[in-house]
Design an enzyme around this catalytic site. Structure first.
Site, mmCIF file in Angstrom:
data_model
loop_
_atom_site.group_PDB
_atom_site.id
_atom_site.type_symbol
_atom_site.label_atom_id
_atom_site.label_comp_id
_atom_site.label_asym_id
_atom_site.label_seq_id
_atom_site.Cartn_x
_atom_site.Cartn_y
_atom_site.Cartn_z
ATOM 1 N N TYR A 97 -27.644 86.857 -5.846
ATOM 2 C CA TYR A 97 -27.035 88.486 -5.879
ATOM 3 C C TYR A 97 -26.585 88.620 -4.582
ATOM 4 O O TYR A 97 -25.408 89.017 -4.211
ATOM 5 C CB TYR A 97 -27.891 89.358 -6.485
ATOM 6 N N SER A 155 -23.727 95.715 -1.065
ATOM 7 C CA SER A 155 -25.217 96.172 -1.292
ATOM 8 C C SER A 155 -25.619 95.796 0.132
ATOM 9 O O SER A 155 -25.379 94.953 0.666
ATOM 10 C CB SER A 155 -25.747 95.286 -2.408
HETATM 11 N N1 LIG Z 1 -28.454 100.244 -8.795
HETATM 12 C C1 LIG Z 1 -28.565 99.952 -7.494
HETATM 13 O O1 LIG Z 1 -29.766 100.203 -6.845
HETATM 14 C C2 LIG Z 1 -27.725 99.292 -6.781
HETATM 15 C C3 LIG Z 1 -27.718 99.065 -5.481
HETATM 16 C C4 LIG Z 1 -26.969 98.334 -4.662
HETATM 17 C C5 LIG Z 1 -25.773 98.053 -5.264
HETATM 18 N N2 LIG Z 1 -25.444 98.204 -6.535
HETATM 19 C C6 LIG Z 1 -24.192 97.552 -7.199
HETATM 20 O O2 LIG Z 1 -23.578 98.829 -7.880
HETATM 21 C C7 LIG Z 1 -22.904 97.946 -9.012
HETATM 22 C C8 LIG Z 1 -23.192 98.773 -10.412
HETATM 23 O O3 LIG Z 1 -24.573 98.648 -10.482
HETATM 24 P P1 LIG Z 1 -25.332 99.762 -11.491
HETATM 25 O O4 LIG Z 1 -26.697 99.737 -10.918
HETATM 26 O O5 LIG Z 1 -24.607 100.946 -11.873
HETATM 27 O O6 LIG Z 1 -25.603 98.471 -12.952
HETATM 28 P P2 LIG Z 1 -25.334 98.992 -14.517
HETATM 29 O O7 LIG Z 1 -25.893 97.788 -14.998
HETATM 30 O O8 LIG Z 1 -25.958 100.337 -14.765
HETATM 31 O O9 LIG Z 1 -23.954 98.883 -14.598
HETATM 32 C C9 LIG Z 1 -22.921 97.903 -14.371
HETATM 33 C C10 LIG Z 1 -21.925 98.041 -15.420
HETATM 34 O O10 LIG Z 1 -21.005 96.728 -15.216
HETATM 35 C C11 LIG Z 1 -20.404 96.465 -16.601
HETATM 36 N N3 LIG Z 1 -20.345 94.951 -16.355
HETATM 37 C C12 LIG Z 1 -21.230 94.073 -16.119
HETATM 38 N N4 LIG Z 1 -20.459 92.817 -16.521
HETATM 39 C C13 LIG Z 1 -19.240 93.060 -16.592
HETATM 40 C C14 LIG Z 1 -17.982 92.256 -16.627
HETATM 41 N N5 LIG Z 1 -17.895 90.716 -16.765
HETATM 42 N N6 LIG Z 1 -16.801 92.896 -17.044
HETATM 43 C C15 LIG Z 1 -16.878 94.477 -16.704
HETATM 44 N N7 LIG Z 1 -17.665 95.181 -16.764
HETATM 45 C C16 LIG Z 1 -18.941 94.640 -16.537
HETATM 46 C C17 LIG Z 1 -21.753 96.626 -17.423
HETATM 47 O O11 LIG Z 1 -21.320 96.666 -18.672
HETATM 48 C C18 LIG Z 1 -22.140 97.941 -16.708
HETATM 49 O O12 LIG Z 1 -21.491 99.128 -17.456
HETATM 50 C C19 LIG Z 1 -23.212 96.588 -9.009
HETATM 51 O O13 LIG Z 1 -22.058 95.844 -8.244
HETATM 52 C C20 LIG Z 1 -24.557 96.485 -8.119
HETATM 53 O O14 LIG Z 1 -24.768 95.500 -7.887
HETATM 54 C C21 LIG Z 1 -26.259 98.675 -7.204
#
Ligand SMILES: NC(=O)c1ccc[n+]([C@@H]2O[C@H](COP(=O)([O-])OP(=O)(O)OC[C@H]3O[C@@H](n4cnc5c(N)ncnc54)[C@H](O)[C@@H]3O)[C@@H](O)[C@H]2O)c1
Length: 273
Positions: A166, A153
């Site tokens: 985070y 990120s």
């Molecule tokens: N959304 C954003 O703007 C953004 C920006 C930068 C980075 N990210 C990163 O992208 C990744 C995905 O984020 P997202 O926005 O799609 O979130 P999200 O919450 O929509 O999806 C996350 C998924 O991870 C799963 N998960 C959580 N804990 C878990 C565990 N212990 N074991 C297995 N699965 C698990 C959840 O069930 C969910 O399906 C993350 O690593 C997040 O930090 C997101």
């Protein structure tokens, strides 16, 4: 015919049941990749699997209920993938959580405590380590290389108000990406990262998340929502999930065969958290 040439590859996407992970699973399936959706959420995982099967009935897709913080669960998921498809070529360490907290909150409402710190570390950082280790072992045994992709990120480099725990875990993923690339290059295993900033909404941006993040920044939830749109992104908009998925497909492909040990920013040019 796609120049990515991913058809027939075997991939694991952790956190693949929702958000960015689901978008990556969809893009992989469209490119002819067989996908393992590895997620703790069984209902969402089963439904994601059904969509992949409809999209690409020829792919040997799997949903494996997985908790990335638990070594046995991770090892079982990788074994099942290799057992059913004879190989794993790609893993995307995407599962992640984000619980906004202040280092010190004099009002005592949203202060970082050990429980939140440990959980964030366990999912975002230890989870990536356990998955990368299990998959790298399998790739080395297979002997024909592979690609490990870490979901970083922009906050991991820039820091982020109300999100230090985070951001710390994401910063560690930059270091893992570089270090694992140095260790695994001799096995032709590439290790890369992708670093989004502000994207269209996913499950991560839950009401509890927005309430806590707004609190840590001393603004209302409405102001926070406005700030997503008004933030200084040179391209003038938030990113789409499919744009992140396209980058992941490129990095997983042989078109990126000389790229390792680096994290690609996908932030629309935004560079301040
Ligand atoms: N959304 C954003 O703007 C953004 C920006 C930068 C980075 N990210 C990163 O992208 C990744 C995905 O984020 P997202 O926005 O799609 O979130 P999200 O919450 O929509 O999806 C996350 C998924 O991870 C799963 N998960 C959580 N804990 C878990 C565990 N212990 N074991 C297995 N699965 C698990 C959840 O069930 C969910 O399906 C993350 O690593 C997040 O930090 C997101």
């Amino acid at each position: 015919m796609s120049r990515l040439n991913l058809t027939g590859k075997s991939a694991i996407v952790t956190g693949g049941a929702a958000g960015i992970g689901k978008s990556i699973c969809t893009a992989f399936a469209q490119e002819g990749v067989s996908v393992t959706v590895a997620d703790i959420d069984t209902e969402a995982g089963q439904s994601a699997l059904q969509e992949l099967e409809e999209l690409n009935p020829e792919g040997a897709h799997l949903f494996v209920e997985t908790d990335v913080t638990n070594r046995d669960s991770v090892v079982a998921m990788v074994s099942r993938t290799v057992g059913e498809r004879a190989k794993v070529d790609i893993i995307v360490n995407n599962a992640g959580i984000d619980v906004p907290r202040l280092l010190v909150d004099p009002a005592g409402e949203e202060e970082l405590d050990e429980a939140v710190f440990d959980k964030t570390f366990a999912v975002n950082q230890k989870g990536a380590f356990l998955c990368a280790q299990a998959v790298a072992r399998a790739m080395i045994a297979q002997g024909d290389g592979g690609t490990i992709i870490n979901m970083c990120s922009e906050a991991g480099l820039e820091g982020s108000e109300g999100q230090s725990a985070y951001a710390g875990t994401k910063g560690a993923l930059y270091a893992y990406t570089r270090s694992w690339a140095k260790e695994l290059g001799k096995h032709n295993i590439r290790v890369v990262g992708v670093a989004p900033a502000i994207l269209e909404p996913t499950g991560l941006r839950s009401p509890a998340y927005e309430r806590a993040l707004a609190y840590t920044r001393g603004i209302t939830v409405e102001r926070l929502r406005e700030s997503y749109e008004k933030v200084a992104v040179p391209l003038g908009r938030v990113g789409r999930l499919d744009e992140v998925a396209d980058l992941v497909c490129f990095l997983a492909s042989d078109m990126a065969s000389y790229i390792t040990g680096t994290v690609v920013n996908i932030s629309g040019g935004k560079s301040r958290g």
